[in-house]
Design a protein around this motif. Structure first.
Motif, PDB file in Angstrom:
ATOM      1  N   LYS A  37      55.385   1.321 124.654  1.00 32.22           N
ATOM      2  CA  LYS A  37      54.864   0.753 123.364  1.00 32.22           C
ATOM      3  C   LYS A  37      55.918  -0.318 123.221  1.00 32.22           C
ATOM      4  O   LYS A  37      55.347  -1.544 122.668  1.00 32.22           O
ATOM      5  CB  LYS A  37      54.786   1.665 122.149  1.00 32.22           C
ATOM      6  CG  LYS A  37      53.492   2.845 122.305  1.00 32.22           C
ATOM      7  CD  LYS A  37      53.734   3.641 121.006  1.00 32.22           C
ATOM      8  CE  LYS A  37      53.122   3.144 120.037  1.00 32.22           C
ATOM      9  NZ  LYS A  37      53.176   4.148 118.828  1.00 32.22           N
ATOM     10  N   SER A  38      57.089  -0.086 123.263  1.00 26.30           N
ATOM     11  CA  SER A  38      58.163  -1.475 122.991  1.00 26.30           C
ATOM     12  C   SER A  38      57.800  -2.382 123.971  1.00 26.30           C
ATOM     13  O   SER A  38      57.987  -3.657 123.484  1.00 26.30           O
ATOM     14  CB  SER A  38      59.473  -0.686 123.237  1.00 26.30           C
ATOM     15  OG  SER A  38      59.827  -0.640 124.523  1.00 26.30           O
ATOM     16  N   LEU A  39      57.554  -2.323 125.155  1.00 27.37           N
ATOM     17  CA  LEU A  39      57.380  -3.232 126.016  1.00 27.37           C
ATOM     18  C   LEU A  39      55.976  -3.933 125.853  1.00 27.37           C
ATOM     19  O   LEU A  39      55.713  -5.186 125.852  1.00 27.37           O
ATOM     20  CB  LEU A  39      57.176  -2.735 127.569  1.00 27.37           C
ATOM     21  CG  LEU A  39      58.353  -2.162 128.145  1.00 27.37           C
ATOM     22  CD1 LEU A  39      58.109  -1.447 129.780  1.00 27.37           C
ATOM     23  CD2 LEU A  39      59.477  -3.180 128.345  1.00 27.37           C
ATOM     24  N   SER A  40      54.725  -3.251 125.455  1.00 25.78           N
ATOM     25  CA  SER A  40      53.672  -3.774 124.878  1.00 25.78           C
ATOM     26  C   SER A  40      53.886  -4.814 123.794  1.00 25.78           C
ATOM     27  O   SER A  40      53.315  -5.772 123.696  1.00 25.78           O
ATOM     28  CB  SER A  40      52.793  -2.743 124.363  1.00 25.78           C
ATOM     29  OG  SER A  40      51.552  -3.129 124.114  1.00 25.78           O
TER      30      SER A  40
ATOM     31  N   GLY B 216      53.543  -8.745 123.631  1.00 23.00           N
ATOM     32  CA  GLY B 216      52.295  -9.054 123.160  1.00 23.00           C
ATOM     33  C   GLY B 216      51.144  -8.733 124.020  1.00 23.00           C
ATOM     34  O   GLY B 216      49.992  -9.489 123.942  1.00 23.00           O
ATOM     35  N   ILE B 217      51.145  -7.695 124.766  1.00 20.27           N
ATOM     36  CA  ILE B 217      49.995  -7.204 125.634  1.00 20.27           C
ATOM     37  C   ILE B 217      49.413  -6.006 124.974  1.00 20.27           C
ATOM     38  O   ILE B 217      50.179  -5.118 125.026  1.00 20.27           O
ATOM     39  CB  ILE B 217      50.492  -6.975 127.191  1.00 20.27           C
ATOM     40  CG1 ILE B 217      51.177  -8.423 127.846  1.00 20.27           C
ATOM     41  CG2 ILE B 217      49.338  -6.387 128.003  1.00 20.27           C
ATOM     42  CD1 ILE B 217      51.647  -8.130 129.318  1.00 20.27           C
ATOM     43  N   PRO B 218      48.232  -6.040 124.579  1.00 19.77           N
ATOM     44  CA  PRO B 218      47.574  -4.913 124.117  1.00 19.77           C
ATOM     45  C   PRO B 218      47.396  -3.646 125.070  1.00 19.77           C
ATOM     46  O   PRO B 218      47.337  -3.882 126.189  1.00 19.77           O
ATOM     47  CB  PRO B 218      46.268  -5.367 123.418  1.00 19.77           C
ATOM     48  CG  PRO B 218      45.697  -6.474 124.465  1.00 19.77           C
ATOM     49  CD  PRO B 218      47.228  -7.038 124.841  1.00 19.77           C
TER      50      PRO B 218
ATOM     51  N   ASP C 254      45.329  -3.725 128.249  1.00 23.75           N
ATOM     52  CA  ASP C 254      45.731  -4.182 129.210  1.00 23.75           C
ATOM     53  C   ASP C 254      46.756  -3.947 129.983  1.00 23.75           C
ATOM     54  O   ASP C 254      47.828  -4.599 130.489  1.00 23.75           O
ATOM     55  CB  ASP C 254      45.820  -5.859 128.939  1.00 23.75           C
ATOM     56  CG  ASP C 254      44.682  -6.727 128.748  1.00 23.75           C
ATOM     57  OD1 ASP C 254      43.680  -6.124 129.410  1.00 23.75           O
ATOM     58  OD2 ASP C 254      44.626  -7.175 127.680  1.00 23.75           O
ATOM     59  N   ILE C 255      47.316  -2.650 129.542  1.00 22.88           N
ATOM     60  CA  ILE C 255      48.449  -2.017 130.524  1.00 22.88           C
ATOM     61  C   ILE C 255      47.835  -1.213 131.616  1.00 22.88           C
ATOM     62  O   ILE C 255      46.848  -0.277 131.422  1.00 22.88           O
ATOM     63  CB  ILE C 255      49.040  -0.935 129.454  1.00 22.88           C
ATOM     64  CG1 ILE C 255      49.638  -1.993 128.163  1.00 22.88           C
ATOM     65  CG2 ILE C 255      50.214  -0.285 130.105  1.00 22.88           C
ATOM     66  CD1 ILE C 255      50.225  -0.926 127.016  1.00 22.88           C
ATOM     67  N   ILE C 256      48.426  -1.303 132.714  1.00 24.06           N
ATOM     68  CA  ILE C 256      48.087  -0.294 133.851  1.00 24.06           C
ATOM     69  C   ILE C 256      49.316   0.418 134.199  1.00 24.06           C
ATOM     70  O   ILE C 256      50.315  -0.128 134.709  1.00 24.06           O
ATOM     71  CB  ILE C 256      47.707  -1.068 135.250  1.00 24.06           C
ATOM     72  CG1 ILE C 256      46.468  -2.172 134.910  1.00 24.06           C
ATOM     73  CG2 ILE C 256      47.457  -0.275 136.310  1.00 24.06           C
ATOM     74  CD1 ILE C 256      46.259  -3.002 136.114  1.00 24.06           C
TER      75      ILE C 256
ATOM     76  N   LYS D  91      48.246  -8.497 132.748  1.00 22.96           N
ATOM     77  CA  LYS D  91      48.530  -7.153 132.527  1.00 22.96           C
ATOM     78  C   LYS D  91      49.951  -6.802 132.602  1.00 22.96           C
ATOM     79  O   LYS D  91      50.759  -7.571 133.001  1.00 22.96           O
ATOM     80  CB  LYS D  91      47.747  -6.365 133.856  1.00 22.96           C
ATOM     81  CG  LYS D  91      46.230  -6.635 134.074  1.00 22.96           C
ATOM     82  CD  LYS D  91      45.204  -6.038 132.934  1.00 22.96           C
ATOM     83  CE  LYS D  91      43.825  -6.335 133.366  1.00 22.96           C
ATOM     84  NZ  LYS D  91      43.053  -5.610 132.368  1.00 22.96           N
ATOM     85  N   LEU D  92      50.074  -5.738 131.739  1.00 15.01           N
ATOM     86  CA  LEU D  92      51.466  -5.072 131.950  1.00 15.01           C
ATOM     87  C   LEU D  92      51.232  -3.842 132.871  1.00 15.01           C
ATOM     88  O   LEU D  92      50.735  -2.950 132.755  1.00 15.01           O
ATOM     89  CB  LEU D  92      51.679  -4.501 130.463  1.00 15.01           C
ATOM     90  CG  LEU D  92      53.345  -3.710 130.332  1.00 15.01           C
ATOM     91  CD1 LEU D  92      54.361  -4.717 130.820  1.00 15.01           C
ATOM     92  CD2 LEU D  92      53.345  -3.396 128.962  1.00 15.01           C
TER      93      LEU D  92
END
Length: 268
Positions: A199-202, A206-208, A211-213, A4-5
């Protein structure tokens, strides 16, 4: 478990009301990192006002500041670092019209940059007073375009000032009102918000999106919470922030809301 991000707002979210990070929150975020999750800070604060918390959490990830206008890797080079700015002439024009508009104090910010027109440290905790001549906001010291302007305004003129600034600079900047009791306005580059940084971190990790919290509590967190696969509002968040969130922490920022949520939902 899928990596997860984890995106953290600071004030009202990761920080307690006394601007501290609790031992429990620190412990759980470290545990999440140890398990392979990516923990990041995405804040409206400047890099200078956020770096101590970054270091306290022992992070080695990029940090997003100025509500998405600055993305950088503290203490080292990052190939995807960026800084989005607007023309410094806007700062100087507002500074010249300060008393006419009803602005009490004004500060310009950018990476490694904080200039303020006030030398009075008692005005507001959000506006560190200039202690040296090089820190005073003026045409000589403002040598680069800023990423943000913050202004402490006359509370009775807040709506009028907001409207005037929007009318004059709408094509260049977004005018927003800080949450909380202080009558503070912020100008940021047009169409830039925390979602841009997220979005830049994602992309970098390579974390969709799913999978971001993301955790937040205020107006400047709306786009970030809406973009994240799981947008989590703090228990202490404004009611309409809670309405747009996917989840709400079981307790507030003074009782380890983030830590409790992650313990329950990431099997920590």
């Amino acid at each position: 478990m899928q990596r997860k991000l984890i995106s953290l707002d600071l004030d009202g979210t990761t920080l307690t009301s006394t601007k501290k990070i609790s031992p429990k929150t620190k412990q759980i975020l470290q545990k999440a990192t140890d398990m392979g999750h990516v923990v990041t800070i995405v804040t409206g604060r400047s890099d200078q006002m956020a770096i101590d918390y970054y270091d306290e959490l022992n992070l080695d990830t990029p940090m997003i500041n100025f509500n998405g206008a600055l993305g950088h890797m503290p203490h080292r080079h990052w190939k995807d670092a960026y800084e989005i700015t607007f023309e410094k002439k806007i700062v100087l024009e507002i500074l010249a019209a300060k008393s006419t508009l009803g602005i009490q104090t004004i500060a310009a910010h950018g990476q490694g940059l904080t200039l303020t027109d006030s030398t009075d440290s008692s005005i507001s905790p959000f506006f560190p007073a200039a202690s040296r001549s090089q820190e005073i906001l003026n045409q000589i010291n403002l040598t680069k375009d800023p990423s943000a302007i913050t202004m402490l305004v006359d509370p009775y003129k807040k709506e009028t000032i907001t409207h005037q600034l929007q009318q004059t600079y709408d094509s260049d900047v977004t005018v927003s009102v800080w949450g909380g009791p202080a009558p503070v306005l912020e100008l940021s580059p047009k169409n830039i918000n925390k979602k841009v940084g997220l979005k830049s971190l994602s992309k970098y990790y390579g974390i969709p999106r799913e999978d971001i919290i993301a955790f937040g509590d205020e107006q400047n967190d709306v786009e970030m919470l809406s973009y994240a696969g799981t947008g989590v509002a703090m228990q202490n968040a404004a009611p309409w922030i809670r309405d747009i969130a996917d989840n709400i922490t079981p307790v507030d920022n003074d009782h380890d809301g983030i830590a409790q949520y992650l313990e329950q939902n990431l099997a920590l």
